[in-house]
Scaffold this motif. Structure first.
Motif, short mmCIF file in Angstrom:
data_model
loop_
_atom_site.label_atom_id
_atom_site.label_comp_id
_atom_site.label_asym_id
_atom_site.label_seq_id
_atom_site.Cartn_x
_atom_site.Cartn_y
_atom_site.Cartn_z
N ASN A 174 0.80 -1.22 0.00
CA ASN A 174 0.00 0.00 0.00
C ASN A 174 0.84 1.28 0.00
O ASN A 174 0.32 2.37 0.24
N GLY A 175 2.13 1.15 -0.24
CA GLY A 175 2.99 2.31 -0.35
C GLY A 175 3.14 3.10 0.94
O GLY A 175 3.14 4.33 0.94
N ARG A 176 3.22 2.39 2.03
CA ARG A 176 3.40 3.09 3.32
C ARG A 176 4.72 2.68 3.95
O ARG A 176 5.10 1.51 3.91
N LYS A 177 5.41 3.64 4.54
CA LYS A 177 6.63 3.35 5.29
C LYS A 177 6.24 2.98 6.71
O LYS A 177 5.19 3.40 7.22
N VAL A 178 7.09 2.18 7.33
CA VAL A 178 6.73 1.65 8.66
C VAL A 178 7.60 2.26 9.76
O VAL A 178 8.83 2.26 9.66
N GLY A 179 6.93 2.76 10.78
CA GLY A 179 7.63 3.20 11.99
C GLY A 179 7.28 2.22 13.11
O GLY A 179 6.13 1.83 13.24
N LEU A 180 8.30 1.79 13.85
CA LEU A 180 8.06 0.81 14.91
C LEU A 180 8.14 1.47 16.28
O LEU A 180 9.02 2.28 16.54
N LEU A 181 7.20 1.11 17.16
CA LEU A 181 7.22 1.62 18.53
C LEU A 181 7.08 0.46 19.51
O LEU A 181 6.27 -0.44 19.31
N GLY A 182 7.83 0.54 20.57
CA GLY A 182 7.76 -0.48 21.62
C GLY A 182 8.99 -1.36 21.55
O GLY A 182 9.38 -1.85 20.49
N ARG A 183 9.60 -1.56 22.72
CA ARG A 183 10.86 -2.29 22.79
C ARG A 183 10.73 -3.70 22.23
O ARG A 183 11.54 -4.13 21.42
N SER A 184 9.68 -4.42 22.63
CA SER A 184 9.58 -5.82 22.19
C SER A 184 9.33 -5.88 20.69
O SER A 184 9.81 -6.78 20.00
N MET A 185 8.58 -4.90 20.14
CA MET A 185 8.32 -4.89 18.70
C MET A 185 9.65 -4.73 17.95
O MET A 185 9.94 -5.47 17.00
N LEU A 186 10.47 -3.80 18.39
CA LEU A 186 11.76 -3.58 17.74
C LEU A 186 12.67 -4.81 17.87
O LEU A 186 13.27 -5.26 16.89
N ASN A 187 12.71 -5.37 19.08
CA ASN A 187 13.57 -6.53 19.33
C ASN A 187 13.18 -7.73 18.49
O ASN A 187 14.02 -8.35 17.84
N VAL A 188 11.89 -8.08 18.54
CA VAL A 188 11.45 -9.30 17.86
C VAL A 188 11.64 -9.16 16.35
O VAL A 188 12.12 -10.08 15.69
N ILE A 189 11.29 -8.00 15.81
CA ILE A 189 11.43 -7.83 14.36
C ILE A 189 12.91 -7.90 13.96
O ILE A 189 13.26 -8.55 12.96
N ALA A 190 13.76 -7.30 14.77
CA ALA A 190 15.20 -7.35 14.46
C ALA A 190 15.68 -8.80 14.45
O ALA A 190 16.37 -9.24 13.51
N LYS A 191 15.29 -9.56 15.49
CA LYS A 191 15.71 -10.97 15.58
C LYS A 191 15.16 -11.79 14.42
O LYS A 191 15.87 -12.57 13.78
N ALA A 192 13.86 -11.60 14.14
CA ALA A 192 13.21 -12.41 13.11
C ALA A 192 13.80 -12.10 11.73
O ALA A 192 13.97 -13.00 10.91
N ARG A 193 14.14 -10.83 11.49
CA ARG A 193 14.73 -10.48 10.19
C ARG A 193 16.14 -11.04 10.08
O ARG A 193 16.53 -11.59 9.05
N GLU A 194 16.86 -10.92 11.18
CA GLU A 194 18.24 -11.40 11.21
C GLU A 194 18.29 -12.91 10.91
O GLU A 194 19.16 -13.39 10.19
N LEU A 195 17.32 -13.65 11.44
CA LEU A 195 17.32 -15.10 11.26
C LEU A 195 16.55 -15.54 10.01
O LEU A 195 16.40 -16.72 9.76
N GLY A 196 16.01 -14.58 9.28
CA GLY A 196 15.35 -14.91 8.03
C GLY A 196 13.90 -15.34 8.16
O GLY A 196 13.32 -15.92 7.23
N TYR A 197 13.27 -15.10 9.32
CA TYR A 197 11.86 -15.46 9.47
C TYR A 197 10.92 -14.38 8.95
O TYR A 197 9.73 -14.55 8.90
#
Ligand SMILES: [Zn+2]
Ligand SMILES: [Zn+2]
Length: 667
Positions: free
Chosen positions: A265-288
């Motif tokens: 939908n052509g929207r950029k994403v801003g993340l808020l919340g420690r667990s949201m940032l952490n989990v997304i970082a981990k999941a992207r790093e591991l390829g999930y």
């Protein structure tokens, strides 16, 4: 099945009976609740743990952030712990591990990559990385734990990526431990439920199935995770302003879809919340999770983008007071304020117990003018736990001889056992358990052994301090019935030397201040008369040693009972006794002029019987010690002056000394 003689010995010695060797399965958490799933498998001298989660506090657990199971049993038997297996990375399955590692070591923990990566972070935070070794597993990996357990990890489908069911081979047979699951035939990440492997074990013969009961009351099949995609898509596409979405950070598939939709939908994403940032970082790093780097924009910069090109993904779907969305709803977030053009989507349903916080958050957001999308009918959330038909399919594939429903509140367990009966498992072959109950399994029997200690341990915000039952009771008393403080001055020869001062805060009572003062005096007098001897120790030539704490406690207990009985309130009572030097003139109180209605003598076991006018021996006072100072030293108390009566609106204090004497004379 064969078993070694050592296991036979260990089992029979521990129980003190001559029993056949058996497998003991002990859930320490996760039953009669959703949360803190913690299960112990035990055979002979080996203990293997399966998951160790946390739960969130219920109403009335003031100031408690996290609830843990009582692990006394594991602490007592820590030498026998051979290892742990983990099914997936949800907090109710891994959230307790780093806490437990502070109390006992676990030689090795086997688990999925994603869960282990999240666990690693928690262990580093807790400083316990050297208390265990982490080993990651892949689908169909077989690991051996101790002498008697080998565990195969069977890929399943759930709201969390990289989730497993377990086939646990033991000397008495195979136990299938489902972990959290639903049968999702179109998984978001393309990782299918390895039903073939389950069926394989079913074919070979499964002794016992322990299965997820979360949605046992819901008929039908659980819709696939993918089914929320078109609904979310429509809501995002139709939004004119910013889109704000909240969901569980750990719902990896949901988050993946939301990122995919933002891109679409052509929207950029801003993340808020420690667990949201952490989990997304981990999941992207591991390829999930696959999302291009430039999809994300730091919150500070996202304000420069047009609203129509913005999507904010944040924590707070459960109304947690400190989470991003909750703070935004209260206007307390530094970077994000609600705009009337915002569309806010709750892509999660409240966990029982969080409903009130969630609806309050929704109300506040609506009052700020935002459009809020929530609720079942919107099709923006599906459960990660299978419904009745999923549970039937699990039973049909595993074909267990014995069945134990787990992971659920009591009614869910009952429902799940009925489902199993409808598939032909007889009711004698099932057990309904509570935490701490012990399943004893042999190749041809299932029974309940003697229960082990189970319960809860409450951690406060720091996650270091344990909120024990006493602290919790005190907090509940403070919240519900307020606090009463009593200040008393007592000389080292055991007489009250000043009128006690009583202050009430947050106490609703019909009792007038005079009555409260009277009761307090009676309690103090009673304690001085009846407990003084036990609570003091004479020393040669010097002033006696007095157990002031003991005296305070006695007054608190007595006054507490009286308030409960007379006023039906249970405030927290804090008594401070100010010691004064021996020989200080005694204070003659109110006690004589208002005889109590019960004049039976009291014993320790019958503190409720009243004291009827008895009090510490007291000559008529001329001057009495100053009302109690803040610190309890006799030096302060020796500074004597006339009693002054202050009147504070919320306090109950003694009437003036003059009034007392007059009334006393009249009596
Ligand atoms: Zn889960
Ligand atoms: Zn769970």
């Amino acid at each position: 099945m064969t078993s070694s003689s050592t296991s036979f010995k260990a089992t029979s010695t521990r129980d003190g009976k001559d029993k056949k060797p058996c497998l003991r399965v002990i859930p320490l958490g996760g039953l009669h609740e959703i949360g803190k799933n913690t299960c112990v498998f035990e055979y002979g001298d080996d203990i293997m743990l399966v998951d160790a989660g946390l739960a969130f506090p219920s109403d009335g657990m003031h100031g408690v952030n996290v609830v843990m199971p009582d692990t006394s049993y594991l602490r007592e038997n820590q030498k026998r712990i051979r290892g742990m297996v983990v099914t997936h990375g949800h907090e109710d399955h891994i959230g307790g591990i780093s806490h437990h590692l502070k109390h006992f070591n676990i030689p090795v923990i086997y688990g999925p990559r994603l869960a282990m990566s999240m666990l690693q972070g928690k262990m580093e935070e807790a400083g316990v990385t050297d208390h265990t070794t982490i080993q990651t597993v892949s689908p169909r990996d077989l690991v051996k734990v101790g002498q008697h357990f080998s565990v195969e990890f069977i890929r399943n489908t759930h709201s969390m990526a990289d989730s497993f069911s377990l086939a646990i081979t033991t000397p008495v047979g195979v136990v299938i431990f489902t972990g959290d699951f639903k049968f999702d035939h179109t998984p978001v990440d393309g990782e299918h439920f390895d039903m073939a492997r389950l069926a394989h074990y079913g074919e070979q013969g499964v002794l016992c199935l322990l299965s997820d009961s979360t949605n046992a009351e819901v008929p039908g099949f659980c819709p696939p995770e993918r089914s929320v995609f078109p609904c979310l898509d429509r809501h995002i596409a139709e939004a004119d302003g910013r889109v704000i979405i909240t969901t569980f950070a750990s719902s990896i598939h949901r988050v993946s879809m939301i990122l995919e939709l933002a891109l679409k939908n052509g929207r950029k994403v801003g993340l808020l919340g420690r667990s949201m940032l952490n989990v997304i970082a981990k999941a992207r790093e591991l390829g999930y999770m696959r999302a291009p780097d430039d999809l994300f924009v730091p919150i500070k910069q996202i304000r420069d983008l047009p609203d129509r090109e913005t999507l904010l993904l944040m924590t707070g779907s459960q109304g947690e007071p400190l989470a991003a969305l909750s703070r935004i709803s209260r206007g307390e977030h530094q970077q994000v304020q609600v705009k009337t053009t915002d569309k806010i989507i709750f892509s999660a349903s409240p966990i029982p117990g969080n409903t009130i916080s969630v609806v309050n958050t929704i109300d506040r957001l609506m009052m700020l003018g935002a459009k809020v999308v929530y609720g079942k009918s919107e099709g923006i959330h599906v459960s990660g736990h299978g419904y009745q038909e999923d549970q039937k399919l699990m039973l049909a594939l595993a074909k267990p001889k014995f069945f134990v429903p787990v992971h659920g509140e009591h009614r869910m367990l009952v429902c799940h056992s009925k489902t199993a009966q409808s598939l032909g498992v007889s009711s004698e072959n099932m057990l309904l358990l509570d935490n701490g109950d012990v399943i004893e399994l042999t190749p041809d029997s299932i029974s309940k052994g003697d229960a082990v200690k189970a319960g809860i341990e409450l951690l406060d915000a720091s996650r270091n301090g344990i909120v024990d039952a006493r602290v919790l009771k005190e907090r509940q008393q403070l919240a519900e019935d307020g606090v009463v403080t009593v200040l008393a001055a007592v000389s080292t020869d055991g007489v009250m030397v000043a009128p006690p001062r009583v202050n009430l805060r947050g106490v609703v009572t019909a009792a007038d201040p005079r009555k409260m003062s009277l009761w307090t005096e009676r309690e103090i007098s009673w304690v001085l008369e009846n407990r003084w001897k036990q609570l003091t120790r004479q020393t040669d030539g010097k002033a006696p040693e007095v157990d002031w704490m003991g005296i305070q406690r006695e007054v608190e207990v007595g006054l507490g009972r009286r308030m409960r009985r007379e006023l039906q309130v249970e405030p927290l009572i804090l008594c401070l006794v100010q010691p004064a030097p021996g020989g200080t003139p005694a204070y003659k109180g109110l006690v004589d002029d208002a005889p109590d209605d019960r004049s039976v003598s009291r014993t320790r076991g019958d503190r409720d019987a009243a004291i009827g006018g008895r009090r510490a021996p007291a000559p008529a006072p001329v001057k009495v010690a100053a009302a109690v100072a803040e610190t309890s030293t006799s030096a302060n108390a020796s500074d004597q002056s006339d009693v002054k009566t202050q009147s504070e609106p919320e306090s109950a204090e003694l009437p003036s000394g003059r009034t007392r004497r007059r009334r006393s004379a009249a009596a």
